[in-house]
Design a protein around this motif. Sequence first.
Motif, PDB file in Angstrom:
ATOM      1  N   GLY A  77     -47.191  21.479 -17.880  1.00 52.75           N
ATOM      2  CA  GLY A  77     -47.158  22.026 -16.533  1.00 52.75           C
ATOM      3  C   GLY A  77     -48.139  23.165 -16.365  1.00 52.75           C
ATOM      4  N   SER A 152     -42.453  20.544 -15.055  1.00 55.39           N
ATOM      5  CA  SER A 152     -42.965  21.181 -13.848  1.00 55.39           C
ATOM      6  C   SER A 152     -44.055  20.316 -13.213  1.00 55.39           C
ATOM      7  N   HIS A 226     -32.811  19.707 -14.574  1.00 53.81           N
ATOM      8  CA  HIS A 226     -33.166  20.715 -13.574  1.00 53.81           C
ATOM      9  C   HIS A 226     -32.085  21.791 -13.490  1.00 53.81           C
ATOM     10  N   ASP A 230     -33.401  27.321  -9.931  1.00 55.59           N
ATOM     11  CA  ASP A 230     -34.861  27.170  -9.880  1.00 55.59           C
ATOM     12  C   ASP A 230     -35.366  27.460  -8.473  1.00 55.59           C
ATOM     13  N   THR A 233     -39.532  25.135  -8.232  1.00 56.43           N
ATOM     14  CA  THR A 233     -39.361  23.742  -7.795  1.00 56.43           C
ATOM     15  C   THR A 233     -37.871  23.578  -7.492  1.00 56.43           C
ATOM     16  N   HIS A 262     -36.503  28.222 -13.376  1.00 57.73           N
ATOM     17  CA  HIS A 262     -37.608  27.312 -13.670  1.00 57.73           C
ATOM     18  C   HIS A 262     -38.025  27.437 -15.140  1.00 57.73           C
TER      19      HIS A 262
END
Length: 290
Positions: A77, A152, A226, A230, A233, A262
């Motif tokens: 990322g 990411s 996830h 976060d 994103t 994140h």
Amino acid sequence: MTLFPRLLLLAALATSTLSAQTKVKKPDAVDQMAAKLTPTRTVVYKRAGDKELAMHIFEPAGHKATDSRACFITIHGGGWTGGNPQRMFPFADHYTQQGLVGISVQYRLNNAKAGVSVYDCVKDARSAVRYVRAHAKEMGIDPEKIIVSGGSAGGHLAAATALFDKVNEDGEDLSISTTPNALVLLFPVIDTSKEGYGQAKIGDTWQELSPVHHVRSGLPPTITFHGTGDTVTPFIGAKNFHEAMLKAGNKSELVIHEGGVHGYLMSDQKLFDETLARSDAFLSSLNLLK
């Protein structure tokens, strides 16, 4: 205050400011692991202008070109504008230890002044998978057992290998599919709208590169990790993507880390290990991991 003490004070302030600006981020758990790893070999998979793009290959002990092993491709990322392949070495190495071929991919970084867009990042990710499929026999890889992963912006590029069929490098053999047999997405850029991430970098055509807006039936089995905390994103994008995948009849798992910010799993060894264990179970259920 006399002139001399004042000059000393200004010099001290300037030094302090410069020190703060140049302070290097302390390596996290994944950085520390990556620093100890060296790929078996590095191969140039693509030339874009005067730039050579490499894939860093980790091969299991005793690997031969005549083998037919599953392959784990991972993509770093960095908002499409930074980062490097070394960041993902621990993921590639983990699967090498389990008998797969692990690959960490380099791609062009988004840079408007250099004429490189997010579309070019997507093209490179798709080119990498196409290269592996085209050279699977000589690389000792089963072309029907390719897993693509990323974190990411790298998660976005991983998803792009399955989703954005119209975004390809000129001159490539489009009969060679870039669609992987499974996706492992880590806190990915999954919604490029203003509610997500990336609209400003992509521009008015952001929806063309927004995974959540391109879900359809027939996509590879996908597991997404996830955190609900976060803010880079946003978690809602991952939730919407997962629900859209299920609605379209695709296999999808969403692993939720409550409060996770994140990149949460990159800074904590325990969370990193838990993520890999959950990924292992998912891939084993697909017969991609023994």
